[in-house]
Design a protein around this motif. Structure first.
Motif, PDB file in Angstrom:
ATOM      1  N   VAL A 288      43.810  34.199  39.902  1.00  0.00           N
ATOM      2  CA  VAL A 288      43.311  34.488  41.247  1.00  0.00           C
ATOM      3  C   VAL A 288      44.298  33.989  42.307  1.00  0.00           C
ATOM      4  O   VAL A 288      44.425  34.573  43.382  1.00  0.00           O
ATOM      5  N   PRO A 292      46.424  38.268  43.712  1.00  0.00           N
ATOM      6  CA  PRO A 292      46.085  38.960  44.975  1.00  0.00           C
ATOM      7  C   PRO A 292      47.229  39.108  45.971  1.00  0.00           C
ATOM      8  O   PRO A 292      47.326  40.153  46.626  1.00  0.00           O
ATOM      9  N   PHE A 295      49.151  42.418  46.171  1.00  0.00           N
ATOM     10  CA  PHE A 295      48.564  43.636  46.722  1.00  0.00           C
ATOM     11  C   PHE A 295      48.577  43.674  48.246  1.00  0.00           C
ATOM     12  O   PHE A 295      48.065  44.604  48.854  1.00  0.00           O
ATOM     13  N   LEU A 311      41.031  42.892  51.223  1.00  0.00           N
ATOM     14  CA  LEU A 311      41.943  41.771  51.070  1.00  0.00           C
ATOM     15  C   LEU A 311      42.101  41.018  52.388  1.00  0.00           C
ATOM     16  O   LEU A 311      42.237  39.787  52.408  1.00  0.00           O
ATOM     17  N   LEU A 314      39.063  38.821  52.709  1.00  0.00           N
ATOM     18  CA  LEU A 314      39.184  37.681  51.801  1.00  0.00           C
ATOM     19  C   LEU A 314      40.211  36.679  52.317  1.00  0.00           C
ATOM     20  O   LEU A 314      39.992  35.466  52.250  1.00  0.00           O
ATOM     21  N   ASP A 315      41.310  37.170  52.868  1.00  0.00           N
ATOM     22  CA  ASP A 315      42.347  36.290  53.401  1.00  0.00           C
ATOM     23  C   ASP A 315      41.828  35.507  54.602  1.00  0.00           C
ATOM     24  O   ASP A 315      42.111  34.322  54.748  1.00  0.00           O
ATOM     25  N   ILE A 322      46.120  33.711  51.097  1.00  0.00           N
ATOM     26  CA  ILE A 322      46.734  34.840  50.384  1.00  0.00           C
ATOM     27  C   ILE A 322      47.982  35.316  51.103  1.00  0.00           C
ATOM     28  O   ILE A 322      49.033  35.545  50.479  1.00  0.00           O
ATOM     29  N   TRP A 326      51.896  35.440  49.940  1.00  0.00           N
ATOM     30  CA  TRP A 326      52.684  36.673  50.018  1.00  0.00           C
ATOM     31  C   TRP A 326      54.020  36.404  50.716  1.00  0.00           C
ATOM     32  O   TRP A 326      55.070  36.890  50.287  1.00  0.00           O
TER      33      TRP A 326
END
Length: 430
Positions: A288, A292, A295, A311, A314-315, A322, A326
């Motif tokens: 997890v 993520p 993406f 996403l 969720l971020d 996330i 990235w």
């Protein structure tokens, strides 16, 4: 700390050579000497003053642990802004005393077999290796603490931890609310300094409180009463409503729920399936953490928004964990033994942080140690230990403070795995 890291490694090699010489003289043949060293626990550098060394070894560890706790809780509070000499003069002295106490415990106050010394020594070699690349002093300090913790009763260690940590935190709060340690106008929460409780960031305060809470749980374990579980949940609510330290607050609330479930299980050992499910939480969180960010797609006029929409939501919920990962994917190369990181992006996820600062070797070792520990404690029915490790696992998803024994005293539960001890010696109440 370069000197201590090298001195400890060289001393362990020297002790192994002396062990072999003494065992060879005693057993007469090399094969018998090696068999004896592999199977029988013994003190390093000979057995002189053996009873006294074993008696004073735990005291040396507790002294080092108390110094560690004071250094973090007080010297890394806003006191360092008010009294710069704390960091310039006091902290280096305390650090030296702390490492000397830990080294004395490791080299003179602990019994090993070559099996336990070899596995723990190999892990320390990797820790030292990545330290020279990543320059993270807290990680090396954690490795030394775990080496020194062998055979120290966990309850005694937690008494020293809490005996120093609680009064020190109380001192910080007294100085803070007296207006002495209040952050100034440059604080990131200008105008609401009391919400920082004497620290430069709410998550720093949250980490200190979460660590003390874990220490209390590890001290009490099966003796925990329902009123204490309610207090654990109340601390979580306070951290959420007061300093707004969401990561520590959520973990406190999860810990209360898990401890309530542990009381229901009443120490019953888990079967292999349930133990495997507990252990599987580590690779699950690893996945997890790392998948993520792959993406993420930057969209918008300045490429400052995240797609897809789920996403992005969720971020936002995870306060940009996330998207920061990235950014790290795009800015850093993965190096086998780690590297020094820039101040941005801030990698608050421990698995992503380990991957880039310490490299994939250390990431795999850390995940493996935690996986084995969760399986072992569940298999033995030590559900309070499992609850603490799972809460720390969630905390590591949101904070890298799990590298500090101050925020993660549950790391001491890994000692049995680190020294390759039989599972029946893992008992946290030993």
């Amino acid at each position: 700390m370069f000197g201590y890291a090298n001195a400890l490694l060289l001393a362990l090699f020297a002790a192994a050579v002396l062990d072999l010489i003494l065992a060879w003289r005693r057993c007469r043949t090399p094969a018998a000497a090696l068999r004896s060293l592999w199977q029988e626990e013994h003190l390093l550098f000979g057995n002189w003053a053996g009873a006294a060394r074993l008696r004073w070894g735990p005291y040396a560890f507790c002294l080092g642990l108390a110094l560690y706790e004071f250094t973090v809780v007080f010297c890394n509070s806003m006191a360092r802004e008010h009294w710069p000499w704390l960091q310039a003069r006091v902290s280096p002295v305390l650090d030296n005393l702390m490492y000397l106490a830990f080294l004395a415990k490791i080299l003179l106050g602990t019994r090993y077999t070559w099996r336990s010394l070899g596995t723990a020594g190999a892990l320390y070699f990797v820790a030292r290796w990545v330290y020279f690349n990543g320059q993270n002093i807290w990680f090396l300090g954690l490795a030394v603490v775990l080496l020194a913790a062998k055979d120290v009763p966990l309850r005694r260690a937690m008494k020293a931890f809490l005996g120093c940590g609680i009064p020190t935190l109380a001192l910080v709060e007294i100085l803070h609310f007296a207006g002495i340690l209040a952050p100034g106008a440059t604080s990131e929460r200008d105008g609401s300094f009391r919400l920082l409780f004497g620290y430069g960031h709410p998550n720093t305060f949250g980490g200190v409180v979460f660590g003390l809470l874990l220490g209390w749980v590890l001290l009490r374990q099966t003796r925990l009463r329902w009123v204490e579980l309610a207090a654990v949940a109340a601390v979580g609510v306070f951290l959420l409503m007061g300093p707004a330290s969401r990561s520590a607050a959520l973990c406190c609330l999860l810990l209360a729920v898990l401890l309530a479930a542990a009381k229901g299980l009443k120490g019953r050992p888990a079967n292999r399936l349930l133990s495997g499910c507990c252990a599987a939480l580590v690779p699950l969180e690893l996945a997890v953490s790392l998948i993520p960010p792959l993406f993420v797609v930057k969209i918008g006029p300045w490429a400052n928004e995240i797609g897809p929409a789920w996403l992005k939501r969720l971020d936002d919920l995870l306060t940009c964990r996330i998207s920061l990962s990235w950014a790290a994917y795009r800015m850093y190369d993965i190096k086998i033994a780690g590297q020094m990181l820039m101040d941005w992006p801030t990698l608050d996820n421990i698995f992503v942080y380990l991957l880039y600062q310490f490299g994939p070797v250390m990431l795999v070792l850390a995940a493996l140690l935690l996986t084995v520990a969760l399986y072992g404690y569940a298999r033995r029915g030590h559900w309070q230990a499992v609850a603490c490790l799972v809460a720390v696992l969630l905390y590591g998803y949101m904070e890298t403070q799990v590298l500090h024994i101050t925020s993660d005293p549950a790391a001491l539960l890994l000692c049995g795995v680190i020294f390759a001890q039989p599972m029946d010696l893992w008992c946290p109440d030993q």
